[in-house]
Structures are given as C-alpha cells and as structure tokens.
Design a protein around this motif. Structure first.
Motif, PDB file in Angstrom:
ATOM      1  N   GLY A 236       0.829  -1.055  -0.060  1.00  0.00           N
ATOM      2  CA  GLY A 236      -0.123  -0.077   0.080  1.00  0.00           C
ATOM      3  C   GLY A 236       0.901   1.299  -0.120  1.00  0.00           C
ATOM      4  O   GLY A 236       1.960   1.214   0.445  1.00  0.00           O
ATOM      5  N   ALA A 237       0.236   2.336  -0.419  1.00  0.00           N
ATOM      6  CA  ALA A 237       1.054   3.714  -0.232  1.00  0.00           C
ATOM      7  C   ALA A 237       0.194   4.748  -0.342  1.00  0.00           C
ATOM      8  O   ALA A 237      -1.174   4.560  -0.296  1.00  0.00           O
ATOM      9  CB  ALA A 237       1.903   3.895  -1.666  1.00  0.00           C
ATOM     10  N   TYR A 238       0.510   6.096   0.311  1.00  0.00           N
ATOM     11  CA  TYR A 238       0.101   7.220   0.200  1.00  0.00           C
ATOM     12  C   TYR A 238       0.947   8.537  -0.278  1.00  0.00           C
ATOM     13  O   TYR A 238       2.008   8.088  -0.414  1.00  0.00           O
ATOM     14  CB  TYR A 238      -0.550   7.306   1.536  1.00  0.00           C
ATOM     15  CG  TYR A 238       0.362   7.807   2.607  1.00  0.00           C
ATOM     16  CD1 TYR A 238       1.146   6.649   3.215  1.00  0.00           C
ATOM     17  CD2 TYR A 238       0.700   9.008   3.024  1.00  0.00           C
ATOM     18  CE1 TYR A 238       1.866   6.812   4.249  1.00  0.00           C
ATOM     19  CE2 TYR A 238       1.827   9.260   3.817  1.00  0.00           C
ATOM     20  CZ  TYR A 238       2.294   8.112   4.694  1.00  0.00           C
ATOM     21  OH  TYR A 238       3.147   8.517   5.451  1.00  0.00           O
ATOM     22  N   ALA A 239       0.192   9.291  -0.654  1.00  0.00           N
ATOM     23  CA  ALA A 239       0.930  10.628  -1.292  1.00  0.00           C
ATOM     24  C   ALA A 239       0.231  11.855  -0.942  1.00  0.00           C
ATOM     25  O   ALA A 239      -1.082  11.768  -0.760  1.00  0.00           O
ATOM     26  CB  ALA A 239       0.915  10.404  -2.851  1.00  0.00           C
ATOM     27  N   PRO A 240       0.705  13.086  -0.709  1.00  0.00           N
ATOM     28  CA  PRO A 240       2.208  13.085  -0.648  1.00  0.00           C
ATOM     29  C   PRO A 240       2.603  12.432   0.739  1.00  0.00           C
ATOM     30  O   PRO A 240       1.634  12.046   1.606  1.00  0.00           O
ATOM     31  CB  PRO A 240       2.316  14.232  -0.705  1.00  0.00           C
ATOM     32  CG  PRO A 240       0.980  15.249  -0.223  1.00  0.00           C
ATOM     33  CD  PRO A 240      -0.012  14.135  -0.774  1.00  0.00           C
ATOM     34  N   ASP A 297       5.748   0.580  -7.623  1.00  0.00           N
ATOM     35  CA  ASP A 297       4.338  -0.076  -7.664  1.00  0.00           C
ATOM     36  C   ASP A 297       4.328  -0.634  -6.200  1.00  0.00           C
ATOM     37  O   ASP A 297       4.982  -1.365  -5.698  1.00  0.00           O
ATOM     38  CB  ASP A 297       4.436  -1.321  -8.332  1.00  0.00           C
ATOM     39  CG  ASP A 297       3.052  -2.034  -8.725  1.00  0.00           C
ATOM     40  OD1 ASP A 297       2.276  -1.893  -7.786  1.00  0.00           O
ATOM     41  OD2 ASP A 297       2.763  -2.772  -9.823  1.00  0.00           O
ATOM     42  N   PRO A 298       3.380  -0.039  -5.406  1.00  0.00           N
ATOM     43  CA  PRO A 298       2.034   0.761  -5.782  1.00  0.00           C
ATOM     44  C   PRO A 298       2.185   2.084  -5.647  1.00  0.00           C
ATOM     45  O   PRO A 298       1.072   2.849  -5.751  1.00  0.00           O
ATOM     46  CB  PRO A 298       0.983   0.270  -4.525  1.00  0.00           C
ATOM     47  CG  PRO A 298       1.962   0.008  -3.489  1.00  0.00           C
ATOM     48  CD  PRO A 298       3.430  -0.383  -3.915  1.00  0.00           C
ATOM     49  N   GLU A 299       3.370   2.886  -5.632  1.00  0.00           N
ATOM     50  CA  GLU A 299       3.254   4.240  -5.507  1.00  0.00           C
ATOM     51  C   GLU A 299       2.555   5.006  -6.611  1.00  0.00           C
ATOM     52  O   GLU A 299       2.154   5.809  -6.588  1.00  0.00           O
ATOM     53  CB  GLU A 299       4.695   5.043  -5.613  1.00  0.00           C
ATOM     54  CG  GLU A 299       5.563   4.561  -4.134  1.00  0.00           C
ATOM     55  CD  GLU A 299       6.265   3.356  -4.090  1.00  0.00           C
ATOM     56  OE1 GLU A 299       6.048   2.230  -4.975  1.00  0.00           O
ATOM     57  OE2 GLU A 299       7.387   3.237  -3.526  1.00  0.00           O
ATOM     58  N   THR A 300       2.843   4.261  -8.070  1.00  0.00           N
ATOM     59  CA  THR A 300       1.986   5.030  -9.002  1.00  0.00           C
ATOM     60  C   THR A 300       0.763   5.000  -8.789  1.00  0.00           C
ATOM     61  O   THR A 300      -0.089   6.029  -9.386  1.00  0.00           O
ATOM     62  CB  THR A 300       2.409   3.877 -10.182  1.00  0.00           C
ATOM     63  OG1 THR A 300       4.010   3.842 -10.460  1.00  0.00           O
ATOM     64  CG2 THR A 300       2.009   4.643 -11.849  1.00  0.00           C
ATOM     65  N   GLN A 301       0.099   4.040  -8.177  1.00  0.00           N
ATOM     66  CA  GLN A 301      -1.251   4.194  -8.128  1.00  0.00           C
ATOM     67  C   GLN A 301      -1.882   5.191  -7.091  1.00  0.00           C
ATOM     68  O   GLN A 301      -3.144   5.589  -6.939  1.00  0.00           O
ATOM     69  CB  GLN A 301      -1.819   2.762  -7.593  1.00  0.00           C
ATOM     70  CG  GLN A 301      -1.497   1.637  -8.511  1.00  0.00           C
ATOM     71  CD  GLN A 301      -0.442   0.982  -8.384  1.00  0.00           C
ATOM     72  OE1 GLN A 301       0.802   1.457  -8.348  1.00  0.00           O
ATOM     73  NE2 GLN A 301      -0.304  -0.457  -8.299  1.00  0.00           N
ATOM     74  N   VAL A 302      -1.028   5.835  -6.366  1.00  0.00           N
ATOM     75  CA  VAL A 302      -1.150   7.120  -5.521  1.00  0.00           C
ATOM     76  C   VAL A 302      -0.734   8.412  -6.235  1.00  0.00           C
ATOM     77  O   VAL A 302      -1.176   9.392  -6.155  1.00  0.00           O
ATOM     78  CB  VAL A 302      -0.915   7.007  -4.090  1.00  0.00           C
ATOM     79  CG1 VAL A 302      -1.682   6.219  -3.394  1.00  0.00           C
ATOM     80  CG2 VAL A 302       0.485   6.742  -3.763  1.00  0.00           C
ATOM     81  N   ILE A 303       0.367   8.158  -7.108  1.00  0.00           N
ATOM     82  CA  ILE A 303       0.661   9.669  -7.685  1.00  0.00           C
ATOM     83  C   ILE A 303       0.143   9.956  -8.984  1.00  0.00           C
ATOM     84  O   ILE A 303      -0.197  11.249  -9.018  1.00  0.00           O
ATOM     85  CB  ILE A 303       2.356   9.247  -8.117  1.00  0.00           C
ATOM     86  CG1 ILE A 303       3.119   9.133  -6.650  1.00  0.00           C
ATOM     87  CG2 ILE A 303       2.970  10.341  -8.963  1.00  0.00           C
ATOM     88  CD1 ILE A 303       4.577   8.788  -7.071  1.00  0.00           C
ATOM     89  N   LEU A 304      -0.267   9.120  -9.796  1.00  0.00           N
ATOM     90  CA  LEU A 304      -0.731   9.502 -10.671  1.00  0.00           C
ATOM     91  C   LEU A 304      -2.153  10.159 -10.831  1.00  0.00           C
ATOM     92  O   LEU A 304      -2.524  10.857 -11.365  1.00  0.00           O
ATOM     93  CB  LEU A 304      -0.891   8.394 -12.081  1.00  0.00           C
ATOM     94  CG  LEU A 304       0.471   7.872 -12.549  1.00  0.00           C
ATOM     95  CD1 LEU A 304       0.426   6.936 -13.924  1.00  0.00           C
ATOM     96  CD2 LEU A 304       1.530   8.879 -12.831  1.00  0.00           C
ATOM     97  N   PRO A 305      -2.969   9.547  -9.663  1.00  0.00           N
ATOM     98  CA  PRO A 305      -4.203   9.937  -9.392  1.00  0.00           C
ATOM     99  C   PRO A 305      -4.125  11.575  -9.033  1.00  0.00           C
ATOM    100  O   PRO A 305      -5.258  12.387  -9.191  1.00  0.00           O
ATOM    101  CB  PRO A 305      -5.025   9.228  -8.532  1.00  0.00           C
ATOM    102  CG  PRO A 305      -4.358   8.022  -8.775  1.00  0.00           C
ATOM    103  CD  PRO A 305      -2.980   8.223  -9.245  1.00  0.00           C
ATOM    104  N   LEU A 306      -3.001  11.927  -8.559  1.00  0.00           N
ATOM    105  CA  LEU A 306      -2.822  13.343  -7.891  1.00  0.00           C
ATOM    106  C   LEU A 306      -2.572  14.218  -9.154  1.00  0.00           C
ATOM    107  O   LEU A 306      -2.459  15.594  -9.016  1.00  0.00           O
ATOM    108  CB  LEU A 306      -1.943  13.399  -6.830  1.00  0.00           C
ATOM    109  CG  LEU A 306      -2.351  12.794  -5.659  1.00  0.00           C
ATOM    110  CD1 LEU A 306      -1.285  12.825  -4.408  1.00  0.00           C
ATOM    111  CD2 LEU A 306      -3.809  13.687  -4.863  1.00  0.00           C
ATOM    112  N   ILE A 307      -2.212  13.800 -10.298  1.00  0.00           N
ATOM    113  CA  ILE A 307      -1.665  14.778 -11.427  1.00  0.00           C
ATOM    114  C   ILE A 307      -2.960  15.089 -12.232  1.00  0.00           C
ATOM    115  O   ILE A 307      -3.692  14.349 -12.664  1.00  0.00           O
ATOM    116  CB  ILE A 307      -0.572  13.988 -12.239  1.00  0.00           C
ATOM    117  CG1 ILE A 307       0.495  13.557 -11.703  1.00  0.00           C
ATOM    118  CG2 ILE A 307      -0.365  14.759 -13.621  1.00  0.00           C
ATOM    119  CD1 ILE A 307       1.635  12.949 -12.551  1.00  0.00           C
ATOM    120  N   SER A 308      -2.998  16.471 -12.336  1.00  0.00           N
ATOM    121  CA  SER A 308      -4.304  17.030 -13.099  1.00  0.00           C
ATOM    122  C   SER A 308      -3.858  17.521 -14.528  1.00  0.00           C
ATOM    123  O   SER A 308      -4.703  17.670 -15.329  1.00  0.00           O
ATOM    124  CB  SER A 308      -4.873  18.095 -12.466  1.00  0.00           C
ATOM    125  OG  SER A 308      -3.856  19.203 -12.105  1.00  0.00           O
TER     126      SER A 308
END
Ligand code: GLY
Length: 435
Positions: A236-240, A297-308
């Motif tokens: 699992g991961a979270y961002a930032p 992986d899984p950081e991508t799954q939290v980073i990309l949803p934050l890019i607008s």
C-alpha cells in the motif's frame, strides 16, 4: 502518429501499468493503448497483446506495425536488458532510461560507487565479488549489527536483507554468495551500514537534461500491520508523504537528484525516464537507500491520480527531450492505495479465485480499482492470477478522507483468501501535512 493522436504501448502487467494506462487514457492525444501483457483490468482501458517485454526486436516490430508513437516501460527488467536502447535506435520515442543509465537500479554496486564518486549521501558500504565469501563474512563480524546485506543485481524486491543479529548477517551472506539463492543477482554483494529513520519515495521525470518532480509517496513494504513480517513488492502507499517537508525536498533535489542527473550525463549515460529515489530520512537528512529506474508499484497508483495535467504529454516530453516546456500540475489533497493480496503472499499462494465486488468501485473518479494479478477465466469472470491482486486507490482533500474511502471500497471486494494491511497511511496521519 500525427500531431493530435498517438498510439501507445505500455510494457508490463501489474497495478502500476493499469494505473499508467488509466491516466494516459484521459489525454486528448491518446488513441489506441496497448499493454504487453497487461491483465484483466487493462483490457478495460486498452488492448492486451502477447509480446515478450524483454525482446527489443519483437517490440520494435510491433511498434512499426501499429504506428506506436510512445512506448512506456513499466518494470525494470526490460530497461536493464536494453529494450529502450533498441527502440531509441529505431527512433521510436520511449519513456525509460538506456541500459547504461538503468544500471542505477540493475547494479547496486554500480549505484553505490556512482554515489561515492558524486558525493551523493548514502550509507557507507563495501562490495564483495563471488570469490570473496570469507572476506564478506569477516567484514560483517567486524562491523557488527544491525547491518544490511544486498544482492547487487535485480532480485524482484528480495535482494536487501536487514540483519539485526550476527547470525542473520552471516546467513544472508552465505545465502547470497555460497548458496546463490538469488542466482546471478548475488554475483556481487553490497554490505552497508544500517540507516535509521522513516522511508520516503521521491520521483523525478527527466529527459536527460531537465526534470519535474512528481508527488512524494510512502510505500509499505512489509506484509503485515505495524511493518511486521517479510518484505513484499509493496502492500500500500499514500501521497504526498508528510515526512518530506519542503526543506527536505529541496535538499533531495540539490544533494541527490541534480548530482545524479549531472553525474550520469558526465559519465556518458544521460538519464531519461523516471528516477525513483528510495530515501531514508535520517537525522542528517535524506540518504539514498536505493535508486530505481522506473515508477514504483504501488506508488504509481497514488501519484498518478494526483496529477491534473496531461500524463501522456509528460511521458512523451521525457521521451523526446521537452520536459522544460511541460507544465506539471498536481492537485491539492492526498491519495491512498491498499493492495489486496492472495493468502500466502509473499510466499506461495493459490490462483484462479473468483473476484467479486469489482464493479462497484471502478466507476467513480475518486476511487479506482487498479488490477494487478488478475486474468479472465474461460467463463469470462475476473479471477486471481498473482500474489498482489488488486490495488484500490482513492483521492480526497485530506489523507484521513482518502484512507476512509479506500478501506470502504476494499470492504466491498472479496475473493477466497483475500487479505490486506489495515494501517496504510497511519504514519502520514501522525504527521502534519507540509505547506
Ligand atoms: N514499491 C517498491 C517498488 O516499486 O520498488
């Protein structure tokens, strides 16, 4: 490819690649998106194709036949064996470094020597070749514990062993060097000082000259709550990651990212693609635990949803050298991702379990289920086919909300033997969000 539309090929078949496909599909420029090999989830946002991701010539031929305008390489192995070089030679834009630059991940021994040459902060270390077993054992005895023993080559996340006792350290050295449990990955072994602190991941997307920083993130590598149990690919991961204050981020750029990009260029291997800095935030500041040559992986799954801003344009800019002209926009707020795994993972596990409850979650923009170890059964059902099966991700104005939403979504999904950590993001919650 023309100015308005672009066919894209994504190499890989995990949650990271599903997230990349999901993000680039939002682009006005995305036409056909292909995944090799993809998974059951990627077929909902593209076309899965059977193509060896390590076979540069086959990939180049596929690109020619399907007018691919951009190849995005998900995992490290194709980069380390030179797939990006084959594509660049054929003038096919590719997001990912050359084999020479991917040595930053492919050879820990190269990475440590590189950091030493360029004064980049990392733990003190020594490297031992396959004929130096006795020297390596003597070194751990002299240094004492805790100590970290690492296979120099690629080992799929199993190559770094944190040893808290001398017995564990000797066992790790013997496992890697005498018994070769990780095969050629243990041809060389790096033994380094233990660093204490909190870990964080920082991602720079570079075109070899310039770079942009994505959101910081924190992974959860251990299988169990409270960081207990064996290491995994990431649960699992979270961002930032609030541990990365602006001051620490500025130091990371000045002391780690910029010297790395400049150093690689000066050594004739300019770094283009994602530079993933796995950091330990020590009392002395950020120190490099490891470099990876790709998104996490899984950081991508939290980073990309934050890019607008447009993610396809970002990766394309990295591939063609126009990062300086790219305006990255990152939303305010936070995201969290929980990995749903098969019973037994990271050891052996059964596959072919029918997954229920998937459809309720992938319909809202703030909760997305990225698929990883999934395939389609003969009956057309989505079934498990790997250890990490799904990565459920959510975004919210704050981390607490993202965590609440993600766990609500996880509770609706089921398959025999499913398990997941219940404490994703807790370290982040215990800190205030940086301004
Ligand atoms: N999440 C760790 C990695 O991608 O290497």
């Amino acid at each position: 490819m023309n100015e308005t539309g672009m066919n894209v090929l994504i190499l890989g078949g995990g949650g990271r690649e599903h997230a990349i496909g999901w993000a680039i599909q939002k682009s006005q420029r995305a036409e056909s998106v292909y995944f090799a090999p993809g998974n059951a989830g990627t077929s909902s946002c593209g076309i899965n194709v059977q193509l060896s991701i390590l076979d540069g010539d086959a990939i180049r031929t596929f690109c020619d036949e399907h007018t691919i305008g951009l190849v995005i390489v998900g995992p490290e192995q194709p980069l380390v064996v030179g797939v990006a070089d084959v594509l660049r030679e054929a003038r096919i834009p590719v997001m990912g470094p050359s084999a020479a630059a991917a040595r930053l991940e492919g050879s820990k021994s190269f990475a440590k020597d590189f950091m030493q040459r360029h004064n980049i902060p990392t733990a003190a270390y020594r490297t031992f070749g396959s004929h130096q077993l006795a020297d390596a054992l003597a070194f751990v005895n002299e240094e004492g514990v805790p100590i970290v023993v690492k296979a120099s080559g690629l080992a799929g996340g199993k190559g770094a062993i944190v040893c808290m006792t001398l017995d564990e350290a000797q066992q790790a050295v013997n496992d890697l060097m005498r018994d070769r449990i990780l095969g050629d990955a243990g041809e060389e072994v790096v033994i380094e000082s233990f660093m204490s602190g909190e870990e964080a991941s920082v991602f720079a997307v570079s075109d070899g000259e310039n770079y942009v920083l994505l959101s910081t993130a924190q992974d959860h590598k251990r299988v169990g709550d409270g960081d207990m149990g064996p290491n995994t690919g990431g649960m699992g991961a979270y961002a930032p990651a609030p541990v990365m204050t602006q001051e620490l981020l500025d130091r990371t750029c000045a002391e780690i990212i910029e010297p790395t990009l400049t150093g690689m260029k000066s050594e004739g291997a300019p770094y283009s693609g994602v530079l993933y800095c796995g950091l330990m935030i020590t009392d002395e500041g950020p120190q490099v635990v490891e470099f990876n040559c790709r998104l996490g992986d899984p950081e991508t799954q939290v980073i990309l949803p934050l890019i607008s801003s447009d993610v396809l344009e970002l990766f394309y800019a990295s591939a063609i050298g126009t990062i300086a002209d790219y305006k990255l926009n990152i939303r305010s707020g936070s995201s969290a991702c929980v990995v749903l795994a098969s019973a037994g993972y990271p050891g052996s596990y059964e596959t072919g379990k029918r997954i229920s409850g998937l459809n309720q979650n992938d319909v809202t923009d703030s909760v997305v289920v990225f698929q990883a170890g999934t395939s389609e059964s003969e009956l057309g059902e989505t079934v498990t086919s790997g250890g990490r099966v799904l990565a459920v991700s959510s975004t919210n104005e704050d981390l607490q909300g993202a965590i609440t939403k993600v766990y609500q979504a996880c509770a609706e999904i089921d398959f025999e033997g499913v398990f997941y950590r219940s404490d994703i993001g807790m370290k982040g919650l215990s800190r205030s969000v940086p301004t």
